[in-house]
Design an enzyme around this catalytic site. Structure first.
Site, mmCIF file in Angstrom:
data_model
loop_
_atom_site.group_PDB
_atom_site.id
_atom_site.type_symbol
_atom_site.label_atom_id
_atom_site.label_comp_id
_atom_site.label_asym_id
_atom_site.label_seq_id
_atom_site.Cartn_x
_atom_site.Cartn_y
_atom_site.Cartn_z
ATOM 1 N N ASP A 32 47.100 29.325 61.690
ATOM 2 C CA ASP A 32 47.965 29.483 60.606
ATOM 3 C C ASP A 32 49.685 28.946 60.968
ATOM 4 O OD1 ASP A 32 45.987 30.873 59.381
ATOM 5 O OD2 ASP A 32 46.868 32.784 59.570
ATOM 6 N N GLU A 34 50.041 26.354 62.800
ATOM 7 C CA GLU A 34 50.092 25.154 62.962
ATOM 8 C C GLU A 34 50.079 24.605 61.698
ATOM 9 O OE1 GLU A 34 47.180 23.108 66.321
ATOM 10 O OE2 GLU A 34 46.402 24.847 65.571
ATOM 11 N N TYR A 35 49.498 25.224 60.630
ATOM 12 C CA TYR A 35 49.351 24.563 59.255
ATOM 13 C C TYR A 35 50.843 25.162 58.777
ATOM 14 C CZ TYR A 35 48.465 24.622 54.091
ATOM 15 O OH TYR A 35 48.498 24.413 52.926
ATOM 16 N N SER A 81 31.041 33.315 25.452
ATOM 17 C CA SER A 81 30.454 34.274 26.113
ATOM 18 C C SER A 81 29.022 34.473 26.271
ATOM 19 C CB SER A 81 31.136 35.688 25.629
ATOM 20 O OG SER A 81 30.637 35.709 24.342
ATOM 21 N N LEU A 82 28.650 35.596 26.882
ATOM 22 C CA LEU A 82 26.843 35.381 26.987
ATOM 23 C C LEU A 82 26.416 36.909 26.493
ATOM 24 C CD1 LEU A 82 26.669 34.763 30.866
ATOM 25 C CD2 LEU A 82 26.099 33.243 28.535
ATOM 26 N N LYS A 112 27.617 37.591 38.655
ATOM 27 C CA LYS A 112 28.555 37.669 37.538
ATOM 28 C C LYS A 112 29.852 37.991 38.112
ATOM 29 C CE LYS A 112 29.324 38.810 32.925
ATOM 30 N NZ LYS A 112 30.548 39.796 33.106
ATOM 31 N N LYS A 311 23.640 43.106 33.147
ATOM 32 C CA LYS A 311 24.766 44.165 33.673
ATOM 33 C C LYS A 311 24.208 45.242 34.313
ATOM 34 C CE LYS A 311 28.554 43.205 32.468
ATOM 35 N NZ LYS A 311 29.135 43.727 31.362
ATOM 36 N N CYS A 405 48.891 81.055 37.585
ATOM 37 C CA CYS A 405 49.271 79.736 37.892
ATOM 38 C C CYS A 405 49.449 79.314 39.057
ATOM 39 C CB CYS A 405 50.273 79.351 36.804
ATOM 40 S SG CYS A 405 50.704 77.764 37.073
ATOM 41 N N CYS A 408 53.612 78.342 38.934
ATOM 42 C CA CYS A 408 54.602 79.376 38.564
ATOM 43 C C CYS A 408 54.360 80.984 39.138
ATOM 44 C CB CYS A 408 55.138 79.382 37.352
ATOM 45 S SG CYS A 408 53.917 79.755 36.103
#
Length: 669
Positions: A32, A34-35, A81-82, A112, A311, A405, A408
Site C-alpha cells: 500500500d 508503494e502505491y 428485473s427478474l 444474486k 430467493k 416499572c 421509575c
C-alpha cells in the site's frame, strides 16, 4: 529521460494496473505504501502540468463538486428485473416451461448480489457514464459516485464501445465499520448493507460516496462490441470471461448446468457458502446461457422469459438466549428484549431481538438459557422464531414481567385490550419522558434538527428541561454550558427549536405522542377540528365519526386530554408561540379512496415528500402492502414490499408516473 507527458502516461498505466491487481484480482504485487507514493507523485505532476489532463486518470476517481440533483438517463437497453421463485418446486415449473420450447437448455447459475443495479457505458475504452436502474427505462446519472469505486476500470484494456450492467454493493466489513463509528457517535445505525449501498451511491457529494468504500460485480453485457473485429461471444459465460479480460470484476462462484438437479445442487452450495462471503447475496439467478436462445424466448411485460431469480428464505440461525431485559417505551409499554450470544445474520451481527410481550414468550415457550432460532423479519428486524426444548438444560429460567416499572419503580398493569401489553402508569416516568421528548423532536413530528437522544438525555440530566414545553424556554447560553456543546452548536439547536414553532397543528398533534395516533390520524384530527383547543374537547362519539377512526383510537385521544398535566402541557406549548391551528390546504379529490405504499429510494423526492403530495391529492399512505392497496410507488432498492405487491397483483408505479398522475389529474398510470 522521458518527457513529462510520457512519465504521466506511464504512471497512470502503472497505477491502473496495480489498482486492478488489488481491487479486481485480489492479488496485489506492491505494498500500500508503494502505491500511495506512486499516487502522490502522480498528483504532484498533474498539478504542475494541467495541460496534460486525462479524464481517465486514477486521480479523477474522487473529484468534482457536489451536485444539486441527479440528471435522468434513458437506458438504450431496458434494465429489466427478474421474476422470483421461492421454492425448488417453483423453479422446476420455470424449467419445465422453458423446456417446452427449448429442450435440454443450458443455464448459467450465479449468486444474486444484494445491492443496487447500475449500467456502465464506455466509449473508446474510457468510462463515460454510469446510471442507476431506476424503473428499468430511465435511471439517474451517478457517474461521479461510480468513479469512486476502484474495481470499476476507468479505461479498458482495449478501446471498445460497450455498455455493461453490474451490482454495486457494500462489503460486510465496511458496513460493520461504518455502523461501529455511527454507534460511537450516537447516530442511528444503517439497517443493512443493501440499503447502505443504495444510500451511498445517491450521495450528491462524491467525496461522501468515496468514504463508503463501495464495490461492484459486473454480471451482464448489455450492448456494443466485445471484440474489435466484430466477433461476438455466443454464450453468457463467454461474455463474462471476455469482460474479465477487459478489466472488469465479474461474478464469482458461477456454474453451468443443463438439468434441474445440477442447478439445485449449485443453489444449495451457494446457500452453504453464503455466510462466509465478504458480501451479501439474497438468492441465485438462473438464466439461459445461449444468447441466441434468449432472443428466441423473448421478454415478458416486465421480466425476461429466459431467466428467474431463486430467493433464499429468511436466513435463520441458532444461538443462546443469555438474558431478557425490559425497556420502557415512550407510551409506557414495557417491552422484553432477548440478549443473545452474538450471531451473524443476514449481513450483520445480531446480539439483541425483540420478544414483543409476555404472551408471545409463553406461546413460543421461550426461557432464559434456551437455544433459540432467530431470523430478521424483512431482513431488517431481528426476532426469535422459536425455542428448542429438546436442547434445554436443567438450569434454564422462566421469564416473568416485572410488577414495578424498571425505570421509575411505579406499579405496572397488564393491558389485555392493547395487544397484551404491560404498561407503566406513571406519566412522569423518566424513561417515558426521555423517549417522548425524542419523539416530539423527531423528523416526522416537530423536526428539531440536532435534538437527538444524547442531547435530550443531557438536557434532562442538567435539569434544563422536564418536558417538551421546556424546550422553548431554553437559551443558547444554558445549552452551551453542557459538556461537548460549543456556542455555535448551542445556537444551532436554539434556532432549530425556534423554527419548529411553525410546524403546524398536524405535526404538533403527532408530536404529543397520543397512543395509537400516527401521522395519518394526527393529520385527520387537525383537519377535522382545526385548532388544538377544539381537539381537547372532542368526545368519543365525535371522533368515531371521522373516517377510519375506531373506538380504541378515539378513547386514546379522549383519555390523553382527560389528564390535567397533558392539558397544561398544551397550554404551555401554545403560550410559547407554537402554531396550534391547522394550516393544511384542503385535500382535493384526485386520489380520494386510494391507498398508496412507498418503498425504496425515489429519484428526486424523499418518501415523506411523496407522501405529502399523495395526501394533498386526497389519497392515503400506508406502511404495508395488502389486497386493499391501490398503488405501490417503488424506487431504487425496493425490498419486500415490492415483492409482496407483485405477489398480490398490486399495480407498481415509479415516481415519474406518480407525478404524471397528479399533473394530469387522472388515476390511471
Amino acid at each position: 529521460m522521458p518527457n513529462v507527458e510520457e512519465k504521466l502516461r506511464a504512471l497512470r498505466a502503472k497505477l491502473l494496473y496495480h489498482a486492478k491487481r488489488y481491487y479486481v484480482d485480489d492479488d496485489p504485487e506492491i505494498s500500500d505504501y508503494e502505491y500511495d507514493m506512486m499516487y502522490a507523485e502522480l498528483l504532484k505532476l498533474e498539478a504542475a502540468h494541467p495541460e496534460f489532463f486525462d479524464p481517465s486518470s486514477p486521480s479523477q476517481r474522487v473529484g468534482g463538486k457536489p451536485l444539486d440533483k441527479f440528471e435522468k438517463v434513458t437506458h438504450t437497453v431496458q434494465m429489466n428485473s427478474l421474476s422470483d421463485v421461492f421454492s425448488f418446486e417453483e423453479l422446476r415449473e420455470f424449467l419445465d416451461r422453458v423446456a417446452e420450447t427449448v429442450p435440454n437448455a443450458e443455464y448459467s447459475v450465479e449468486p444474486k448480489i444484494d445491492g443496487l443495479s447500475v449500467s456502465l457505458r464506455y466509449e473508446n475504452g474510457v468510462f463515460v457514464q454510469g446510471a442507476t436502474r431506476g424503473d428499468g427505462f430511465v435511471g439517474e446519472d451517478v457517474t461521479q459516485n461510480l468513479r469512486t469505486i476502484f474495481s470499476i476500470p476507468m479505461q479498458l484494456t482495449e478501446p471498445l464501445n460497450l455498455t455493461v450492467r453490474g451490482e454495486v454493493y457494500m462489503p460486510r466489513a465496511v458496513f460493520e465499520r461504518i455502523n461501529l463509528a455511527r454507534e460511537g457517535a450516537g447516530q442511528a445505525l444503517l439497517a443493512n448493507p443493501r440499503n447502505a449501498a443504495a444510500g451511498s451511491l445517491r450521495q450528491l457529494d462524491p467525496k461522501i460516496a468515496a468514504e463508503r468504500k463501495l464495490d461492484i460485480f459486473i454480471f451482464n453485457f448489455q450492448e456494443g462490441s466485445l471484440y474489435p473485429d466484430g466477433k461476438e461471444p455466443q454464450t453468457h459465460i463467454e461474455t463474462l470471461s471476455r469482460l474479465a479480460e477487459l478489466g472488469f470484476k465479474t461474478l464469482e462462484n458461477t456454474a453451468v448446468s443443463n438439468n434441474a438437479e445440477g442447478i439445485i445442487a449449485h443453489i444449495q452450495r451457494l446457500g452453504e457458502l453464503r455466510d462466509g462471503l465478504a458480501y451479501d447475496i439474497d438468492g441465485v439467478v438462473i438464466k439461459i446461457n445461449d444468447l441466441a436462445t434468449r432472443t428466441r424466448l423473448g421478454e415478458g411485460t416486465n421480466t425476461p422469459k429466459w431467466a428467474v431469480a431463486y430467493k433464499f428464505p429468511p436466513e435463520q440461525k441458532q444461538t443462546k438466549l443469555e438474558d431478557v431485559v425490559v425497556a420502557v417505551g415512550r407510551t409506557g409499554v414495557l417491552t422484553p428484549t432477548a440478549i443473545l450470544s452474538p450471531v451473524r445474520l443476514a449481513g450483520t451481527t445480531v446480539s439483541r431481538a425483540t420478544l414483543h410481550n409476555l404472551e408471545l414468550i409463553r406461546e413460543r415457550d421461550i426461557r432464559i438459557g434456551d437455544i433459540v432460532t432467530v431470523q430478521k423479519a424483512g431482513d431488517i428486524i431481528p426476532e426469535v422464531v422459536k425455542s428448542h426444548p429438546e436442547l434445554r438444560s436443567p438450569n434454564v429460567k422462566e421469564f416473568f414481567m416485572p410488577e414495578f416499572c424498571p425505570s421509575c419503580g411505579e406499579p405496572v398493569f397488564y393491558d389485555a385490550d392493547e395487544g397484551a401489553a404491560t404498561r407503566c402508569t406513571n406519566s412522569r416516568c423518566p424513561a417515558q419522558l426521555s423517549r417522548s421528548i425524542e419523539h416530539f423532536a423527531s423528523k416526522d413530528a416537530m423536526s428539531i434538527d440536532g435534538l437527538g437522544p444524547q442531547i435530550v438525555e443531557a438536557l434532562l440530566q442538567n435539569g434544563l428541561i422536564t418536558d417538551a414545553a421546556d424546550l422553548y424556554s431554553l437559551t443558547a447560553e444554558d445549552v452551551a454550558k453542557m459538556e461537548r456543546m460549543g456556542e455555535k452548536s448551542a445556537q444551532n439547536l436554539i434556532d432549530a427549536i425556534e423554527k419548529s414553532k411553525n410546524a403546524g397543528l398536524e405535526r404538533l398533534v403527532y408530536a404529543l405522542g397520543i397512543r395509537n395516533v400516527g401521522e395519518v390520524a394526527a393529520a385527520a384530527l387537525a383537519a377535522h377540528y382545526g385548532t388544538l383547543e377544539a381537539l381537547q374537547g372532542a368526545t368519543v362519539e365525535e371522533l368515531c365519526s371521522i373516517e377510519d377512526f375506531g373506538q380504541i383510537t378515539a378513547e386514546c385521544v379522549t383519555n390523553f386530554f382527560s389528564h390535567p398535566q397533558n392539558i397544561e402541557l398544551c397550554q404551555r406549548l401554545s403560550a410559547a408561540g407554537l402554531l396550534t391551528v391547522s394550516t393544511a390546504k384542503p385535500a382535493d379529490d384526485l386520489f380520494k379512496g386510494l391507498t398508496f405504499v412507498l418503498t425504496g429510494t425515489l429519484p428526486t423526492m424523499s418518501r415523506d415528500e411523496a407522501g405529502e403530495k399523495i395526501k394533498a391529492a386526497g389519497g392515503k399512505v400506508s406502511g404495508s402492502v395488502s389486497a386493499k392497496t391501490h398503488f405501490v410507488v417503488a424506487g431504487e432498492a425496493a425490498g419486500s414490499k415490492l415483492t409482496k405487491a407483485r405477489t398480490l397483483g398490486v399495480p407498481v408505479i415509479d415516481e415519474e408516473t406518480l407525478l404524471r398522475m397528479i399533473a394530469e389529474r387522472t388515476t390511471t398510470p
